[in-house]
Structure formats: structure tokens, C-alpha cells
Scaffold this active site. Structure first.
Site, mmCIF file in Angstrom:
data_model
loop_
_atom_site.group_PDB
_atom_site.id
_atom_site.type_symbol
_atom_site.label_atom_id
_atom_site.label_comp_id
_atom_site.label_asym_id
_atom_site.label_seq_id
_atom_site.Cartn_x
_atom_site.Cartn_y
_atom_site.Cartn_z
ATOM 1 N N SER A 179 0.792 -1.226 0.000
ATOM 2 C CA SER A 179 0.000 0.000 0.000
ATOM 3 C C SER A 179 0.825 1.277 0.000
ATOM 4 O O SER A 179 0.384 2.299 -0.517
ATOM 5 C CB SER A 179 -0.955 0.000 1.193
ATOM 6 O OG SER A 179 -0.244 -0.172 2.397
ATOM 7 N N HIS A 207 -5.017 -3.380 -2.934
ATOM 8 C CA HIS A 207 -4.537 -2.466 -3.982
ATOM 9 C C HIS A 207 -4.218 -3.209 -5.277
ATOM 10 O O HIS A 207 -3.622 -2.634 -6.188
ATOM 11 C CB HIS A 207 -3.287 -1.723 -3.499
ATOM 12 C CG HIS A 207 -3.538 -0.899 -2.284
ATOM 13 N ND1 HIS A 207 -4.008 0.390 -2.338
ATOM 14 C CD2 HIS A 207 -3.422 -1.202 -0.971
ATOM 15 C CE1 HIS A 207 -4.158 0.853 -1.107
ATOM 16 N NE2 HIS A 207 -3.815 -0.096 -0.260
ATOM 17 N N LYS A 238 -11.771 0.483 -2.532
ATOM 18 C CA LYS A 238 -10.787 1.160 -3.381
ATOM 19 C C LYS A 238 -11.281 1.084 -4.845
ATOM 20 O O LYS A 238 -12.189 1.827 -5.197
ATOM 21 C CB LYS A 238 -9.409 0.567 -3.138
ATOM 22 C CG LYS A 238 -9.035 0.658 -1.627
ATOM 23 C CD LYS A 238 -7.640 0.284 -1.328
ATOM 24 C CE LYS A 238 -7.387 0.026 0.148
ATOM 25 N NZ LYS A 238 -7.625 1.161 1.038
HETATM 26 C C1 PLP Z 1 -3.417 -3.593 2.068
HETATM 27 C C2 PLP Z 1 -4.662 -3.110 2.752
HETATM 28 N N1 PLP Z 1 -5.459 -3.991 3.365
HETATM 29 C C3 PLP Z 1 -6.578 -3.596 3.986
HETATM 30 C C4 PLP Z 1 -6.950 -2.274 4.034
HETATM 31 C C5 PLP Z 1 -8.170 -1.897 4.779
HETATM 32 O O1 PLP Z 1 -9.253 -1.801 3.905
HETATM 33 P P1 PLP Z 1 -10.500 -0.901 4.295
HETATM 34 O O2 PLP Z 1 -10.109 0.508 4.058
HETATM 35 O O3 PLP Z 1 -11.586 -1.377 3.397
HETATM 36 O O4 PLP Z 1 -10.786 -1.151 5.727
HETATM 37 C C6 PLP Z 1 -6.145 -1.318 3.409
HETATM 38 C C7 PLP Z 1 -6.431 0.119 3.382
HETATM 39 O O5 PLP Z 1 -7.290 0.740 3.761
HETATM 40 C C8 PLP Z 1 -4.974 -1.745 2.756
HETATM 41 O O6 PLP Z 1 -4.182 -0.855 2.167
#
Ligand code: PLP
Length: 390
Positions: A179, A207, A238
Site C-alpha cells: 500500500s 490495492h 478502493k
Molecule cells: C493492504 C490493505 N489492506 C486492507 C486495508 C483496509 O481496507 P478498508 O479501508 O476497506 O478497511 C487497506 C487500506 O485501507 C490496505 O491498504
């Protein structure tokens, strides 16, 4: 006294230039937003990779599903089992080439819910050091040994797998696309290691979906290795333009999660309008992958080239997450503030989100940006950076 203790800790944080605040922001299009004072920004900071939050098909699907209520009013196991959510799970499983899938309320809760439910005492989790905080937190609550390996260091991971015995199961857990660095996990090696050492492989494609692979389905598609990942976690928040998370896996794993995962069981489900939006976005992506993923790839390559030409130090890669290394937290935040003033919104990323000394601007490109907008942003960044360093 609690208040004094908290105040002291906050002051120490602020003294390091690490104050965080939340400000209102309203997106008028997928890439243009205004703040509460009416100031407008061209946004290169969101994870709206395909720009689908403002696609008419997606907005219409959400609006139509609102008639089933603005909230779901109960957990999935009681009254929150919207038809749209079930349909979305079916299509996510098809998209990910797995037997089944289940939706959680956020990507964060998915990682927590999966690791908490599946990992037991006696198991060992091998986790990349740059994994997302939700994986780290999931490992923390899993009550098992957690072994952190150096970022994408497959030789180091193999040494650890050789050295560290597990009374129970072994899990290898990684982001698909990282990320903050925007690089991609080495799936061929991870699959070799998981097979050699009998481990279960979990990849978080938050991502990756909509971003990599010819069909936009993420890491397995990027390497043309369908069916090699045991647990494919992702988010609806996303590229899929809504809210929520999911995991795609075998029937047994998904059924186990539905029956045992506390974040799934004990939280009110997403409303139909949210999962309807994600479903509409997923369908657009599946219908026209070359249009969305192809455009995103071109835009990412253009931004990377232009920022490189402006003299920035960028972490190499192919994804739309373009990390521009900027040095100290303080300088990073000054750069970000000057760009905001100029109407360009990018995220300043500081410790603890990234390791000390690697503060950066995280520039994210979407399929909805025009070439002119990308050129404008890169040029403005170069000009302001030179002024700051003069
Ligand atoms: C790699 C990764 N996993 C999980 C999440 C969490 O997802 P959410 O925003 O839907 O809670 C994120 C970012 O928000 C992320 O970058």
C-alpha cells in the site's frame, strides 16, 4: 490522571511533526474535490483507482438499492443478509477463481476476522514487514507466534521457514500490491515456498484488484497463476468504489469464517446500497477490463515518467501508487501543505505508517485522470519542490 497523560503523549507526538487531523472533503467528480471553505483540489491521494465512485451505473445501483433501507439493521446471520451482498459474493468468487467468498464490513475487519478465526495457538504466521496495519493487528490478536520477514525477501523467508518449527499450521501472509511502496509481492516464490513447507498462503489484494492482471483481478492474474493462493483478501473500498472487504477461498474456509469469525458474526452488515454499488463496479470492471485497467496502467506510467523527469526520487514500480521520497516528516508535510495551497492534493505519509526516515508523498493516479491533469500535477510538484529546496 488520564487526560493529563493523554495530553502529554499528544504533545510529544505533535513535537515530532506527527499531528493528524481530519477535515471535511466532498468529491464533486472522481478526481476533483472541495473542502469546507469551498477550496477546490485536483486529487492524487485517493484509492479510487478506476474512478468508479462517480460512474453513473454505480451511483444508479446504489440509489436503486436504497429502497431496501439505508441501514441493514442486523448482522448477516440475523436480518442483514441483503440479496445484493449474496450476489456480490458469488461474483467475487468467480472473479477470483475460488469456490466461495464472503463479505465483511471493511477490509480492515476482513484481515482481523480471517486471522483471528483461522490462526490458532501453536500455529506460526510469517508476515512481510511492510504488510498493512490490518494484517499486523490481525496477527496480534491471533494468539500465535508471528515471524516478520524482510520486505519481499524470499531467501530470508525460506531461512525462517526452515529454522522455525510449527506445532500447528504455517501461514504466509502478504499484501499483493504494497500500500505504501506500490510494489508487488513475489507470488511465484511465495507459492514455491508455501508448497515446499506446507504453508497456507494469504494475499491481501486491496490495492491489486482493478489495478494488476489483464482482467484486473489482482496478484494471481498478474503472474498468470490462478488457483495458487489459499486466501485472497480484498476490499470494496478502493477500485470497487464502495465500502467493505471480502475474502475469497475454498467452500470450507468460507463456511468456517461464517460460523466462527467474530467480526463477521457480531457486527451489523453492510446495507444493500453499499454492496449494490460494489457489485455494479465489479461488473463494469469485468465487462471492460482493458478500458479501466489499461487506462490506469497508462496513467500510472505517465505520472511515474513525469515525476522522474522532474528529478524526484521514486520507488520503482508499475502500479498507480507512486511513492515520492521526501526525507523528514517535517519537510514532507511542508511540501504537502504547499501543494494543497496550489490546489493539488497528495498524501504525506510519515512514521508510524512507514519506517522512520522514509517519509514520502504517496501520489496515486486513477483511470479517471486526464493526461492534462497528470501533467499539471507533476509540473506543480516539481516547481514547488525546487522552491522548497532553494
Ligand atoms: C493492504 C490493505 N489492506 C486492507 C486495508 C483496509 O481496507 P478498508 O479501508 O476497506 O478497511 C487497506 C487500506 O485501507 C490496505 O491498504
Amino acid at each position: 490522571m488520564l487526560t493529563e497523560r493523554l495530553q502529554k503523549e499528544l504533545e510529544q507526538t505533535y513535537a515530532k511533526g506527527l499531528r493528524r487531523t481530519v477535515d471535511g472533503l466532498r468529491f464533486k467528480t472522481a478526481v476533483r474535490a472541495e473542502d469546507e471553505n469551498g477550496k477546490e483540489y485536483l486529487v492524487f491521494a485517493s484509492n479510487n483507482y478506476l474512478g468508479l465512485t462517480h460512474a453513473p451505473e454505480v451511483q444508479r445501483a446504489a440509489a436503486e438499492a436504497v429502497r431496501w433501507g439505508t441501514g441493514s439493521t442486523g448482522s448477516r446471520l440475523t436480518t442483514g443478509a441483503a440479496f445484493e451482498t449474496g450476489e456480490l459474493e458469488k461474483e467475487l468468487a468467480e472473479f477470483k477463481h475460488t469456490e466461495s467468498a464472503v463479505v465483511f464490513n471493511t477490509g480492515y475487519m476482513t484481515n482481523l476476522g480471517v486471522l483471528f478465526a483461522l490462526v490458532k495457538p501453536g500455529d506460526v504466521v510469517f508476515s512481510d514487514e511492510l504488510n498493512h496495519a490490518s494484517i499486523i493487528d490481525g496477527c496480534r490478536i491471533a494468539r500465535a507466534q508471528v515471524v516478520v520477514y524482510k520486505h519481499n525477501d524470499m531467501q530470508g523467508l525460506e531461512r525462517l521457514l526452515e529454522e522455525i518449527p510449527a506445532a500447528g499450521e504455517r501461514f504466509i501472509v502478504t499484501d499483493g500490491v504494497f500500500s505504501m511502496d506500490g510494489d508487488i509481492a513475489n507470488l511465484p516464490e511465495l507459492v514455491r515456498l508455501k508448497e515446499k513447507y506446507g504453508a497456507c498462503l494469504m494475499v491481501d489484494d486491496a490495492h491489486g484488484v482493478g489495478v494488476i492482471g489483464a482482467d484486473g483481478s489482482g496478484t494471481a492474474a498478474y503472474y498468470n497463476m490462478p488457483g495458487t493462493i489459499d486466501l485472497q483478501v480484498g476490499t470494496l473500498s478502493k477500485a470497487l468504489a464502495a465500502e467493505g472487504g471480502y475474502v475469497a477461498a475454498s467452500k470450507t474456509i468460507i463456511e468456517y469464517l461464517i460460523n466462527k469469525s467474530r467480526p463477521f458474526i457480531f457486527s451489523t452488515a453492510l446495507p444493500a446500497c453499499v454492496t449494490a454499488a460494489a457489485l455494479a463496479a465489479l461488473r463494469l470492471l469485468r465487462q471492460k477490463p482493458e478500458q479501466y485497467v489499461g487506462r490506469l496502467k497508462e496513467n500510472a506510467a505517465l505520472m511515474r515518467r513525469l515525476l522522474h523527469d522532474e528529478g524526484f526520487e521514486i520507488i520503482d514500480g508499475v502500479t498507480p501508487i507512486v511513492p515520492v521520497l521526501t526525507g523528514s516528516s517535517e519537510k514532507t508535510m511542508r511540501f504537502m501543505a504547499a501543494l494543497l495551497e496550489a490546489g493539488i492534493m497528495v498524501s504525506g505519509i510519515r512514521p508510524p505508517t512507514v519506517p522512520e526516515g522514509t517519509s514520502r508523498l504517496r501520489v496515486t493516479v486513477t483511470a479517471a485522470h486526464t493526461e492534462a491533469e497528470i501533467k499539471q500535477a507533476a509540473k506543480t510538484m516539481g516547481k514547488i519542490w525546487r522552491e522548497l529546496n532553494a
